[in-house]
Design an enzyme around this catalytic site. Structure first.
Site, PDB file in Angstrom:
ATOM      1  N   THR A 121      30.712 -56.003   5.797  1.00  0.00           N
ATOM      2  CA  THR A 121      31.008 -57.164   4.961  1.00  0.00           C
ATOM      3  C   THR A 121      32.456 -57.176   4.474  1.00  0.00           C
ATOM      4  O   THR A 121      33.070 -56.114   4.301  1.00  0.00           O
ATOM      5  CB  THR A 121      30.051 -57.149   3.744  1.00  0.00           C
ATOM      6  OG1 THR A 121      30.509 -58.099   2.783  1.00  0.00           O
ATOM      7  CG2 THR A 121      30.008 -55.785   3.047  1.00  0.00           C
ATOM      8  N   ASP A 122      32.977 -58.366   4.187  1.00  0.00           N
ATOM      9  CA  ASP A 122      34.319 -58.493   3.604  1.00  0.00           C
ATOM     10  C   ASP A 122      34.388 -57.844   2.222  1.00  0.00           C
ATOM     11  O   ASP A 122      35.467 -57.531   1.721  1.00  0.00           O
ATOM     12  CB  ASP A 122      34.759 -59.968   3.527  1.00  0.00           C
ATOM     13  CG  ASP A 122      33.833 -60.885   2.747  1.00  0.00           C
ATOM     14  OD1 ASP A 122      32.844 -60.406   2.157  1.00  0.00           O
ATOM     15  OD2 ASP A 122      34.100 -62.103   2.728  1.00  0.00           O
ATOM     16  N   GLU A 123      33.217 -57.638   1.589  1.00  0.00           N
ATOM     17  CA  GLU A 123      33.226 -57.096   0.222  1.00  0.00           C
ATOM     18  C   GLU A 123      33.759 -55.670   0.165  1.00  0.00           C
ATOM     19  O   GLU A 123      34.133 -55.202  -0.907  1.00  0.00           O
ATOM     20  CB  GLU A 123      31.830 -57.167  -0.398  1.00  0.00           C
ATOM     21  CG  GLU A 123      31.358 -58.598  -0.524  1.00  0.00           C
ATOM     22  CD  GLU A 123      30.231 -58.797  -1.524  1.00  0.00           C
ATOM     23  OE1 GLU A 123      29.996 -57.923  -2.368  1.00  0.00           O
ATOM     24  OE2 GLU A 123      29.587 -59.863  -1.438  1.00  0.00           O
ATOM     25  N   TYR A 145      26.684 -52.387  -4.279  1.00  0.00           N
ATOM     26  CA  TYR A 145      26.435 -52.911  -2.925  1.00  0.00           C
ATOM     27  C   TYR A 145      27.635 -52.622  -2.025  1.00  0.00           C
ATOM     28  O   TYR A 145      27.526 -51.982  -0.979  1.00  0.00           O
ATOM     29  CB  TYR A 145      26.152 -54.424  -2.973  1.00  0.00           C
ATOM     30  CG  TYR A 145      26.277 -55.083  -1.609  1.00  0.00           C
ATOM     31  CD1 TYR A 145      25.347 -54.815  -0.603  1.00  0.00           C
ATOM     32  CD2 TYR A 145      27.335 -55.956  -1.310  1.00  0.00           C
ATOM     33  CE1 TYR A 145      25.468 -55.399   0.663  1.00  0.00           C
ATOM     34  CE2 TYR A 145      27.464 -56.540  -0.056  1.00  0.00           C
ATOM     35  CZ  TYR A 145      26.531 -56.262   0.919  1.00  0.00           C
ATOM     36  OH  TYR A 145      26.649 -56.833   2.169  1.00  0.00           O
ATOM     37  N   LYS A 149      28.224 -49.970   1.155  1.00  0.00           N
ATOM     38  CA  LYS A 149      28.548 -50.508   2.488  1.00  0.00           C
ATOM     39  C   LYS A 149      29.857 -49.876   2.985  1.00  0.00           C
ATOM     40  O   LYS A 149      29.985 -49.542   4.158  1.00  0.00           O
ATOM     41  CB  LYS A 149      28.697 -52.033   2.449  1.00  0.00           C
ATOM     42  CG  LYS A 149      27.413 -52.811   2.238  1.00  0.00           C
ATOM     43  CD  LYS A 149      26.432 -52.723   3.397  1.00  0.00           C
ATOM     44  CE  LYS A 149      26.906 -53.477   4.626  1.00  0.00           C
ATOM     45  NZ  LYS A 149      25.855 -53.457   5.697  1.00  0.00           N
TER      46      LYS A 149
HETATM   47  P1  NAD Z   1      18.791 -59.723   4.397  1.00  0.00           P
HETATM   48  O1  NAD Z   1      18.661 -59.168   3.030  1.00  0.00           O
HETATM   49  O2  NAD Z   1      18.390 -61.119   4.666  1.00  0.00           O
HETATM   50  O3  NAD Z   1      17.991 -58.813   5.431  1.00  0.00           O
HETATM   51  C1  NAD Z   1      18.054 -57.398   5.416  1.00  0.00           C
HETATM   52  C2  NAD Z   1      16.996 -56.903   6.382  1.00  0.00           C
HETATM   53  O4  NAD Z   1      17.069 -55.472   6.426  1.00  0.00           O
HETATM   54  C3  NAD Z   1      15.565 -57.261   5.965  1.00  0.00           C
HETATM   55  O5  NAD Z   1      14.824 -57.672   7.083  1.00  0.00           O
HETATM   56  C4  NAD Z   1      15.028 -55.956   5.392  1.00  0.00           C
HETATM   57  O6  NAD Z   1      13.617 -55.838   5.510  1.00  0.00           O
HETATM   58  C5  NAD Z   1      15.760 -54.942   6.257  1.00  0.00           C
HETATM   59  N1  NAD Z   1      15.898 -53.627   5.626  1.00  0.00           N
HETATM   60  C6  NAD Z   1      16.340 -53.352   4.368  1.00  0.00           C
HETATM   61  N2  NAD Z   1      16.337 -52.021   4.161  1.00  0.00           N
HETATM   62  C7  NAD Z   1      15.899 -51.449   5.320  1.00  0.00           C
HETATM   63  C8  NAD Z   1      15.697 -50.109   5.727  1.00  0.00           C
HETATM   64  N3  NAD Z   1      15.930 -49.076   4.914  1.00  0.00           N
HETATM   65  N4  NAD Z   1      15.251 -49.885   6.975  1.00  0.00           N
HETATM   66  C9  NAD Z   1      15.000 -50.917   7.822  1.00  0.00           C
HETATM   67  N5  NAD Z   1      15.141 -52.204   7.475  1.00  0.00           N
HETATM   68  C10 NAD Z   1      15.610 -52.463   6.241  1.00  0.00           C
HETATM   69  O7  NAD Z   1      20.307 -59.463   4.820  1.00  0.00           O
HETATM   70  P2  NAD Z   1      21.355 -60.353   5.610  1.00  0.00           P
HETATM   71  O8  NAD Z   1      21.987 -61.294   4.680  1.00  0.00           O
HETATM   72  O9  NAD Z   1      20.727 -60.828   6.861  1.00  0.00           O
HETATM   73  O10 NAD Z   1      22.444 -59.231   5.948  1.00  0.00           O
HETATM   74  C11 NAD Z   1      22.351 -58.449   7.145  1.00  0.00           C
HETATM   75  C12 NAD Z   1      23.564 -57.545   7.229  1.00  0.00           C
HETATM   76  O11 NAD Z   1      24.763 -58.315   7.232  1.00  0.00           O
HETATM   77  C13 NAD Z   1      23.700 -56.571   6.063  1.00  0.00           C
HETATM   78  O12 NAD Z   1      24.137 -55.340   6.573  1.00  0.00           O
HETATM   79  C14 NAD Z   1      24.765 -57.195   5.174  1.00  0.00           C
HETATM   80  O13 NAD Z   1      25.459 -56.216   4.450  1.00  0.00           O
HETATM   81  C15 NAD Z   1      25.640 -57.863   6.217  1.00  0.00           C
HETATM   82  N6  NAD Z   1      26.373 -59.057   5.746  1.00  0.00           N
HETATM   83  C16 NAD Z   1      25.730 -60.058   5.087  1.00  0.00           C
HETATM   84  C17 NAD Z   1      26.442 -61.209   4.712  1.00  0.00           C
HETATM   85  C18 NAD Z   1      25.779 -62.366   3.991  1.00  0.00           C
HETATM   86  O14 NAD Z   1      26.489 -63.275   3.547  1.00  0.00           O
HETATM   87  N7  NAD Z   1      24.462 -62.420   3.886  1.00  0.00           N
HETATM   88  C19 NAD Z   1      27.809 -61.300   4.991  1.00  0.00           C
HETATM   89  C20 NAD Z   1      28.431 -60.239   5.666  1.00  0.00           C
HETATM   90  C21 NAD Z   1      27.708 -59.126   6.050  1.00  0.00           C
HETATM   91  O1  DAU Z   2      30.926 -61.769   1.275  1.00  0.00           O
HETATM   92  C1  DAU Z   2      29.836 -61.310   2.017  1.00  0.00           C
HETATM   93  C2  DAU Z   2      28.707 -61.027   1.079  1.00  0.00           C
HETATM   94  O2  DAU Z   2      28.248 -62.285   0.629  1.00  0.00           O
HETATM   95  C3  DAU Z   2      27.580 -60.227   1.690  1.00  0.00           C
HETATM   96  O3  DAU Z   2      28.057 -58.962   2.047  1.00  0.00           O
HETATM   97  C4  DAU Z   2      26.417 -60.096   0.711  1.00  0.00           C
HETATM   98  O4  DAU Z   2      25.332 -59.444   1.316  1.00  0.00           O
HETATM   99  C5  DAU Z   2      25.997 -61.491   0.298  1.00  0.00           C
HETATM  100  O5  DAU Z   2      24.966 -61.414  -0.667  1.00  0.00           O
HETATM  101  C6  DAU Z   2      27.177 -62.269  -0.262  1.00  0.00           C
HETATM  102  O6  DAU Z   2      27.615 -61.737  -1.535  1.00  0.00           O
HETATM  103  P1  DAU Z   2      28.041 -62.695  -2.761  1.00  0.00           P
HETATM  104  O7  DAU Z   2      27.898 -61.948  -3.995  1.00  0.00           O
HETATM  105  O8  DAU Z   2      29.328 -63.377  -2.482  1.00  0.00           O
HETATM  106  O9  DAU Z   2      26.865 -63.814  -2.572  1.00  0.00           O
HETATM  107  P2  DAU Z   2      25.895 -64.544  -3.613  1.00  0.00           P
HETATM  108  O10 DAU Z   2      25.176 -65.584  -2.828  1.00  0.00           O
HETATM  109  O11 DAU Z   2      25.109 -63.596  -4.426  1.00  0.00           O
HETATM  110  O12 DAU Z   2      26.941 -65.266  -4.570  1.00  0.00           O
HETATM  111  C7  DAU Z   2      27.954 -66.121  -4.068  1.00  0.00           C
HETATM  112  C8  DAU Z   2      28.810 -66.547  -5.257  1.00  0.00           C
HETATM  113  O13 DAU Z   2      28.038 -67.384  -6.100  1.00  0.00           O
HETATM  114  C9  DAU Z   2      29.253 -65.389  -6.120  1.00  0.00           C
HETATM  115  O14 DAU Z   2      30.559 -65.672  -6.616  1.00  0.00           O
HETATM  116  C10 DAU Z   2      28.251 -65.378  -7.268  1.00  0.00           C
HETATM  117  C11 DAU Z   2      27.909 -66.839  -7.421  1.00  0.00           C
HETATM  118  N1  DAU Z   2      26.527 -67.147  -7.905  1.00  0.00           N
HETATM  119  C12 DAU Z   2      25.484 -66.561  -7.250  1.00  0.00           C
HETATM  120  C13 DAU Z   2      24.188 -66.812  -7.655  1.00  0.00           C
HETATM  121  C14 DAU Z   2      23.015 -66.173  -6.954  1.00  0.00           C
HETATM  122  C15 DAU Z   2      26.334 -68.027  -8.957  1.00  0.00           C
HETATM  123  O15 DAU Z   2      27.292 -68.570  -9.518  1.00  0.00           O
HETATM  124  N2  DAU Z   2      25.046 -68.281  -9.352  1.00  0.00           N
HETATM  125  C16 DAU Z   2      23.971 -67.704  -8.756  1.00  0.00           C
HETATM  126  O16 DAU Z   2      22.823 -67.946  -9.213  1.00  0.00           O
END
Ligand code: NAD
Ligand code: DAU
Length: 339
Positions: A121-123, A145, A149
């Site tokens: 992730t960019d985070e 988190y 990562k």
């Molecule tokens: P998600 O929370 O929707 O899904 C996570 C999945 O991993 C689920 O199916 C869960 O059951 C499984 N899981 C969790 N712990 C596990 C374990 N110990 N063993 C096996 N399975 C397990 O997540 P997502 O948003 O699809 O993110 C997927 C990946 O992409 C993550 O690694 C996250 O860090 C990365 N990512 C997410 C975002 C975003 O915006 N959502 C952005 C950049 C990177």
């Molecule tokens: O940048 C990539 C990341 O993006 C991934 O690695 C993470 O898994 C994913 O959860 C996401 O993280 P963020 O913290 O950016 O996403 P989130 O959807 O939780 O929040 C997006 C922005 O919105 C953040 O600035 C917090 C804000 N927010 C979020 C929620 C849930 C609100 O203002 N209100 C809310 O209720």
């Protein structure tokens, strides 16, 4: 290819598996623990395809990993705890899955001599006021988190450096699109707006995120898997940035909800102000994002509007308790000002 996809029952993983099975004809084994965020029904489009197999188990469980790795020629690891707010209130699972889980998977890939892609992730770079992060920017994560990562990324790098494992890292920006669990900003706001519930904006709502449509990210990961150079990290960022409040206002418009639902609430502790990824390196591999934010958001609102059967079980299950803990009010409880 014969892929082991860990965490394939989640949001991005299931979109990736769908592409790999339906568009590339890959044989895919999904290993997923099915935490609250994982659902086998996310994979129903591919469940009856030849070569598809589902194994329920954690990536930290060496026996489950050994079974799932059988016959694979590459591992793509999505498995993670992914919600920043949950990492602040309950970090334990983040440490277990990201540290121990990544280690167990790396050992399995090393013993079989197969390629390994870590989805990151960019985070891990932390927050940036101006400009964009490149792959050589220092890692400066801020939440449990992102810190775990980042730790996993460093471990992946060490397996390439020390053991010569064909390991790569793919860092994405904020994803949105179908099948995203409604704890995240965009699906939460869409479902709340459709129900006439409050839209809780953290702090001043001016935090900026770099949005990528999930199918673009999934395709970028496929590109890195096929064309990336082992030992390298690749940023895969979206084409547009937007402040949270702009995103929420756009959702209000698209759903026809009232702006009066917007409520400014207490900020997230340690909240990162802005993320921005420079993706020249992955673009040089031939990948580029295809979906602009306005279009992708419209498609996403339409998907949630049309797929009640997907989100109804979530909104009526454990999510209610999570919501109450996180927002200090019951799901569906109206703002007093609106009564
Ligand atoms: P998600 O929370 O929707 O899904 C996570 C999945 O991993 C689920 O199916 C869960 O059951 C499984 N899981 C969790 N712990 C596990 C374990 N110990 N063993 C096996 N399975 C397990 O997540 P997502 O948003 O699809 O993110 C997927 C990946 O992409 C993550 O690694 C996250 O860090 C990365 N990512 C997410 C975002 C975003 O915006 N959502 C952005 C950049 C990177
Ligand atoms: O940048 C990539 C990341 O993006 C991934 O690695 C993470 O898994 C994913 O959860 C996401 O993280 P963020 O913290 O950016 O996403 P989130 O959807 O939780 O929040 C997006 C922005 O919105 C953040 O600035 C917090 C804000 N927010 C979020 C929620 C849930 C609100 O203002 N209100 C809310 O209720």
């Amino acid at each position: 290819m014969k892929l082991l996809v860990c965490g394939g029952a989640g949001f991005i993983g299931s979109n990736f598996v769908r592409q790999r099975v339906l568009e590339h004809g890959d044989a895919v084994t999904v290993l997923d623990k099915l935490t609250y965020a994982g659902r086998e029904e996310n994979l129903r489009d591919v469940a009856d395809r030849d070569g598809y197999r589902f194994v329920r188990g954690g990536i930290e469980d060496a026996a489950a990993v050994a079974d799932a790795t059988e016959g694979a020629n590459a591992v793509v690891n999505f498995a993670a705890e992914t919600h920043v707010d949950r990492s602040i209130s309950e970090p334990d699972a983040f440490i277990r899955t990201h540290a121990m889980g990544t280690f167990v998977l790396l050992e399995a890939a090393r013993s079989r001599g197969i390629r390994y892609v870590q989805v990151s992730t960019d985070e891990v770079y932390g927050s940036i006021e101006d400009g964009s992060f490149t792959e050589s920017s220092p890692l400066a994560p801020s939440s449990p988190y992102s810190a775990t990562k980042a730790g996993a990324d460093l471990l992946v790098g060490s397996y390439h450096h020390t053991y010569g494992l064909e390991a790569l890292i793919c860092r994405g920006s904020n994803n949105y699109g179908p099948y995203q669990y409604p704890e995240k900003l965009i699906p939460l706001m869409i479902l709340n707006a459709l129900h006439g519930d409050a839209l809780p904006v953290y702090g001043d709502g001016m935090q900026v995120r770099n949005w990528i449509y999930v199918e673009d990210f999934a395709r970028g990961i496929g590109h890195v898997l096929e064309h990336g150079v082992p030992g390298h990290a690749y940023n895969v960022g979206g084409p547009d940035e937007a402040a949270n409040i702009e995103v929420v206002r756009r959702i209000v418009e698209l759903t026809g909800a009232s702006e009066g639902l917007i409520e400014y609430v207490t900020d997230r502790p340690g909240h990162d102000r802005r993320y921005s990824l420079g993706s020249e390196k992955s673009r040089a591999l031939g990948w580029s994002p295809q979906v602009r934010f306005d279009d992708g958001l419209e498609r996403t609102v339409a998907w949630y509007r049309d797929n009640h059967e997907w989100w109804e079980p979530i909104r009526s299950g454990d999510y209610r308790a999570y919501y109450e803990r996180q927002y200090g009010r019951a799901l569906g409880e109206r703002l007093e000002t609106l009564d």
